[in-house]
Design an enzyme around this catalytic site. Structure first.
Site, PDB file in Angstrom:
ATOM      1  N   PHE A 140       0.852  -1.187   0.000  1.00 60.61           N
ATOM      2  CA  PHE A 140       0.000   0.000   0.000  1.00 60.61           C
ATOM      3  C   PHE A 140       0.885   1.234   0.000  1.00 60.61           C
ATOM      4  CE2 PHE A 140      -2.303   3.612   1.530  1.00 60.61           C
ATOM      5  CZ  PHE A 140      -3.458   3.565   0.775  1.00 60.61           C
ATOM      6  N   ASP A 225       9.158   2.847   2.262  1.00 60.26           N
ATOM      7  CA  ASP A 225       7.984   3.670   2.553  1.00 60.26           C
ATOM      8  C   ASP A 225       7.683   3.513   4.037  1.00 60.26           C
ATOM      9  OD1 ASP A 225       5.489   4.714   2.991  1.00 60.26           O
ATOM     10  OD2 ASP A 225       4.587   3.901   1.167  1.00 60.26           O
ATOM     11  N   LYS A 254       2.205  11.236   7.255  1.00 61.90           N
ATOM     12  CA  LYS A 254       1.303  10.978   8.385  1.00 61.90           C
ATOM     13  C   LYS A 254       1.717  11.723   9.670  1.00 61.90           C
ATOM     14  CE  LYS A 254      -1.221   7.168   6.623  1.00 61.90           C
ATOM     15  NZ  LYS A 254      -0.886   6.022   5.798  1.00 61.90           N
TER      16      LYS A 254
END
Ligand SMILES: *Cc1c(COP(=O)(O)O)cnc(C)c1O
Length: 399
Positions: A140, A225, A254
């Site tokens: 993802f 990531d 985030k």
């Protein structure tokens, strides 16, 4: 207006690209959030790890207000007095050489794809238009066309093609598969250190070390990531530290702003970012003074308030407590730090009904895929609060 009215508004006027739990939140503080009727919940999702520092952290809020009063946006047409300090502090903290600031996580991923492709052509000598990037099954990395184009999730790709070429998908956690997939045109390997959205999938011990070696041996850029796993979530600043390796390029987002505002960044330990020239990439909001001031404080808070160590210690405590629940519906408890998953047995009836029952008891969490519940509370959670959560979780999962 009550909850029903707010839900109806959302469903009437908004696209239905999410299936949220029907709780309408209006206020948050630390690990707690309150709905419009005044009911309190413990947030065990933390906005997919974007509020690691806890909701509305007072220091980050102060930094935001102070900066908002001074200057919010200049665009990169001009310089500002926050950007360089943000760069230096972030580089010192992560032992990086260069930073490229963006807004969302997906933008950081898009940015790194552009940057490594350029590196492939200019530094590695790959023939034009032939650069290949290797990625993992069940990855993802976000929702843009290029990114969903190399997703292996049929729902993510759906009717959204045609997609960007140049990606090769291999199994996650399998270093031999990486070795076999490499060609002279491979520029990079892109992976999550732990696959978050896939259900907190932890690769075999030693995997990242092997991956690091394969990339170095073949002159391939290793991109991790860490948008979800980074910034303390797994009990280290970056999850790569669990295996004592360093990626060439690291993506964070985030929690970089503590959940106040979208801030992401590409961190570079190699020459890759140095190849970008004026005019080749940019973003109106990326690197704006408000984002930089916020992120600087969000990083300080993470370190100075011991949140990373707390993620490690309280995460161990949380997982131990989960594994002591006696119930036939739990297949496996796994995780690192405060990134935790409970996988239910296939005949448990799916994770969603359990999340709904937990919500009724005042605990918010979310299913990932059919049978997995993710618990990822803010990193400020205490043992007493874990005990509070565990009473509810045991009651719901214990039957
Ligand atoms: C959330 C996430 C992204 C995308 O971030 P957005 O800010 O939603 O675009 C990318 N990679 C990982 C690992 C993520 O968890």
């Amino acid at each position: 207006m009550d909850s029903k009215d707010f839900i109806q508004l959302e469903d009437t006027f908004g696209a239905h690209n999410y299936k949220p739990l029907d709780v309408v939140l209006t206020r948050g503080q630390g690990v707690w959030v309150w709905d419009v009727a005044g009911k309190r919940y413990m947030d065990c999702l933390s906005a997919y790890s974007a509020v690691n520092q806890g909701h509305c952290h007072p220091r980050i809020m102060q930094a935001m207000i102070a900066q908002a009063r001074k200057l919010t946006l200049t665009s990169r047409a001009f310089r500002n007095d926050q950007l360089g300090l943000f760069y230096r502090e972030l580089c010192e903290l992560t032992r990086s050489h260069k930073v490229l600031p963006m807004n969302s996580g997906a933008e950081a991923v898009e940015t790194v794809i552009k940057a490594v492709r350029k590196w492939g052509y200019r530094a590695k000598g790959i023939p034009a238009e032939h650069a290949e990037i290797i990625v993992c099954e069940n990855n993802f990395h976000g929702r843009t066309i290029t990114i969903v184009g190399f997703s292996s999730d049929p729902q993510a790709r759906g009717d959204f093609g045609p997609f960007t070429p140049g990606f090769k998908i291999i199994p996650f956690g399998d270093a031999t598969a990486l070795e076999n997939a490499v060609t002279p045109n491979t520029v990079a390997f892109l992976a999550e250190p732990i696959q978050g959205e896939a259900g907190v999938i932890i690769p075999p011990a030693g995997y990242l070390k092997q991956v690091r070696k394969i990339c170095s041996d073949n002159n391939i850029v290793l991109i991790l990531d860490e948008i979800q796993t980074g910034l303390g979530r797994t009990g280290k600043l970056l999850a790569e530290e669990h295996e004592g390796i360093e990626a060439d390029l690291t993506l964070i987002g985030k929690a970089l702003s503590g959940g106040f505002y979208p801030v992401s960044a590409v961190l570079s330990n190699s020459e890759v970012l140095g190849l970008l020239q004026p005019g080749e990439h940019g973003s109106t909001f990326g690197g704006n003074p408000l984002a930089c001031a916020l992120a600087r404080e969000a990083l300080k808070v993470l370190i100075e308030e011991g949140m990373i160590d707390n993620a490690r210690d309280t995460g161990d405590y949380f997982r131990t407590a989960l594994s002591q629940i006696r119930t036939p519906v739990i297949k496996e408890v796994r995780g690192k730090g405060l990134l935790i998953a409970v996988e239910l047995t296939p005949d448990a009836g799916g994770a969603r009904p359990y999340c709904e029952k937990l919500m009724q008891k005042g605990l918010l969490c979310k299913e990932t895929h059919e049978n997995t519940i993710r618990f990822a509370p803010p990193l400020v959670i205490t043992r007493e609060q874990v005990d509070w959560a565990m009473e509810r979780i045991a009651a719901v999962l214990g039957g």
